[in-house]
Design an enzyme around this catalytic site. Structure first.
Site, mmCIF file in Angstrom:
data_model
loop_
_atom_site.group_PDB
_atom_site.id
_atom_site.type_symbol
_atom_site.label_atom_id
_atom_site.label_comp_id
_atom_site.label_asym_id
_atom_site.label_seq_id
_atom_site.Cartn_x
_atom_site.Cartn_y
_atom_site.Cartn_z
ATOM 1 N N HIS A 89 0.828 -1.208 0.000
ATOM 2 C CA HIS A 89 0.000 0.000 0.000
ATOM 3 C C HIS A 89 0.866 1.265 0.000
ATOM 4 O O HIS A 89 0.449 2.315 0.462
ATOM 5 C CB HIS A 89 -0.996 -0.001 1.160
ATOM 6 N N THR A 90 2.066 1.126 -0.522
ATOM 7 C CA THR A 90 2.934 2.294 -0.694
ATOM 8 C C THR A 90 2.887 2.801 -2.130
ATOM 9 O O THR A 90 3.228 3.952 -2.381
ATOM 10 C CB THR A 90 4.394 1.935 -0.339
ATOM 11 N N GLY A 109 -3.740 -12.727 -4.243
ATOM 12 C CA GLY A 109 -2.820 -11.620 -3.982
ATOM 13 C C GLY A 109 -1.532 -11.768 -4.775
ATOM 14 O O GLY A 109 -0.509 -11.191 -4.437
ATOM 15 N N LEU A 110 -1.577 -12.565 -5.860
ATOM 16 C CA LEU A 110 -0.380 -12.779 -6.678
ATOM 17 C C LEU A 110 -0.524 -12.110 -8.049
ATOM 18 O O LEU A 110 0.213 -12.402 -8.975
ATOM 19 C CB LEU A 110 -0.104 -14.277 -6.839
ATOM 20 N N SER A 111 -1.478 -11.207 -8.157
ATOM 21 C CA SER A 111 -1.635 -10.367 -9.352
ATOM 22 C C SER A 111 -1.956 -11.132 -10.625
ATOM 23 O O SER A 111 -1.349 -10.910 -11.679
ATOM 24 C CB SER A 111 -0.390 -9.507 -9.586
ATOM 25 N N SER A 156 -4.494 -10.553 -12.283
ATOM 26 C CA SER A 156 -5.019 -9.573 -13.238
ATOM 27 C C SER A 156 -3.899 -8.826 -13.943
ATOM 28 O O SER A 156 -3.955 -8.620 -15.159
ATOM 29 C CB SER A 156 -6.003 -8.618 -12.576
ATOM 30 N N GLU A 209 -7.017 -1.541 -15.408
ATOM 31 C CA GLU A 209 -7.483 -2.017 -14.097
ATOM 32 C C GLU A 209 -8.322 -0.929 -13.397
ATOM 33 O O GLU A 209 -9.380 -1.203 -12.845
ATOM 34 C CB GLU A 209 -6.246 -2.357 -13.246
ATOM 35 N N ASP A 220 1.945 -3.851 -9.561
ATOM 36 C CA ASP A 220 1.800 -5.213 -10.095
ATOM 37 C C ASP A 220 2.200 -5.296 -11.561
ATOM 38 O O ASP A 220 2.903 -6.218 -11.981
ATOM 39 C CB ASP A 220 0.353 -5.684 -9.920
ATOM 40 N N TYR A 243 -9.922 -1.932 0.276
ATOM 41 C CA TYR A 243 -8.783 -1.347 -0.447
ATOM 42 C C TYR A 243 -9.057 0.121 -0.775
ATOM 43 O O TYR A 243 -8.233 1.004 -0.533
ATOM 44 C CB TYR A 243 -8.529 -2.141 -1.732
#
Ligand code: GLA
Length: 411
Positions: free
Chosen positions: A57-58, A153-155, A157, A189, A201, A253
């Site tokens: 989240h940076t 959570g491994l992207s 997309s 996205e 990502d 999110y």
């Protein structure tokens, strides 16, 4: 490449919905392409999912991230058409979808890009936003397959977006750089799929290198490759997929992002990237407790990314464990994006010999990562299984990922 199969396909699908049944959607991207068109693809492109080693989240706070591309990829078998139609099919989505490329802007404005095809079609639309003349393009057939788990959570997309972006850029002879393609994927996205995510990502998927992480400054977009050397150090990176699924287009999110933006505005900085740990005393006085803790996570996480890069370079991967642990605590207690399954995964992996562990990705479910000596993997797997069972959680899926190359043309 032979055009006859594709021409026949173009006629069949001129109403936008392919008559081909669900039995089509199995096998590799290349097999799928041949079933769809009856012809051979012009090429196969692939792009990986990613693990974020640290820096959560940076990215949308214009700070630092340190992800790496993994050995799970999305493949796209593709060929250009001659009629300006873009047709997409996948092994994981619903019906094949086709649309004239020249209609993408109208379809996007009308909210017609929906479901799984919003990813590939959104990328084609976003190429137009970054300078491609959509009305002049010849169209394409794309068949997509993926081994990146969805919602972990491994992207998954970003892997689709990056593979499609690279395939279309090369098929259509466009000049977009990889840095621009990362922005194209992010735009798809954000604006076609509707998830307000950052640039991490897609950057990892497009810029990743074998055995290395991508150290990205999300403000300048300057990227450096940082060698990881896991194998030489006798280490492996384990993924513990909790099976708890998240949804980034809604909910937590978006709320976390809004809190960060509110915190930056209240503190008079363009983004939280502009704060130092020394600013936190002032922040505590000015902000409500929740916003303060959101801000503190981001400010300290940025430092942890810089410290991790420094530690990797000076002392090697075996020394970064405490930074991974501290990152998890900050996400659990300050940013509040962990879930009990992630905490149990992290704690049980640590107790069984992992050097460090943390949740990875956007949070609210998905996967944890654990950096472990290779000879501790069996004990960690067993300990995690037992801890999940003891809490009555469904069994997690555990596997090793290898830092891998980013998107490329495979054939
Ligand atoms: C998701 C988003 C990224 C990033 C992470 C959190 O993966 O797609 O842009 O914000 O969450 O670090």
């Amino acid at each position: 490449m032979s055009g006859s199969g594709r021409e026949a396909g173009a006629e069949r699908d001129s109403d936008g919905v392919s008559p081909v049944g669900p039995e089509l959607r199995s096998g590799t991207a290349r097999e799928l392409f041949r079933q769809l068109t009856g012809g051979a693809e012009a090429g196969v492109w692939s792009a990986p999912g990613r693990v974020n080693l640290i820096g959560e989240h940076t990215d949308y706070n214009e700070g630092f991230v340190l992800p790496f591309a993994i050995d799970r990829r999305t493949e796209v078998a593709a060929a250009p058409r001659t009629d300006g139609v873009l047709r997409v099919v996948s092994t994981f989505g619903g019906e094949p979808v086709s649309l004239p490329v020249a209609d993408l802007v109208r379809a996007h404005a009308g909210g017609e890009l929906r479901g799984w095809s919003a990813y590939p079609l959104g990328v084609a639309w976003a190429l137009g936003e970054f300078g491609a003349d959509l009305a002049a393009l010849p169209g394409a057939d794309l068949a997509i397959d993926s081994t990146v788990p969805v919602g972990a959570g491994l992207s998954s997309s970003a892997a689709i977006e990056s593979a499609v972006a690279l395939a279309l850029t090369e098929l259509w002879g466009l000049a977009h750089s990889r840095e621009t393609l990362a922005k194209v994927g992010q735009r798809a996205e954000n604006d076609a799929v509707g998830a307000p995510t950052g640039i991490m990502d897609q950057s990892a998927s497009l810029l990743g290198r074998l055995d290395a992480a991508v150290f990205l400054d999300c403000r300048s977009l300057a990227a450096e490759v940082v060698p990881l050397g896991f194998a030489e150090a006798g280490l492996v990176l384990r993924v513990i997929d909790t099976g708890v699924r998240h949804e980034h287009a809604t909910g937590g999110y978006r709320e976390r992002r809004a809190s960060c933006e509110a915190g930056a505005a209240a503190l008079g900085v363009p983004a939280l990237r502009d704060l130092e740990p020394g600013d936190l005393d002032r922040a505590r006085k000015l902000l409500d407790d929740i916003t303060f803790r959101r801000v503190r996570h981001v400010v300290t996480e940025d430092r942890r990314v810089l410290d991790t890069v420094r530690t990797l370079r000076a002392d090697g991967a075996a020394a970064i464990g405490p930074l991974l642990d501290a990152s998890h605590v900050s996400m659990r207690d300050d940013f509040e994006i962990s879930v009990p399954e992630l905490d149990v995964a992290v704690e049980s992996a640590r107790a069984a010999g992992a050097l460090g562990a943390r949740m990875t990705g956007g949070g609210f479910g998905g996967a944890a990562i654990a950096l472990a000596p290779a000879d501790a993997v069996a004990a960690i797997s067993e300990a995690v299984e037992l801890a999940f069972a003891a809490r009555g959680f469904a069994p997690p899926t555990q596997f090793t990922v290898v830092p891998s190359d980013g998107a490329h043309r495979d054939s």
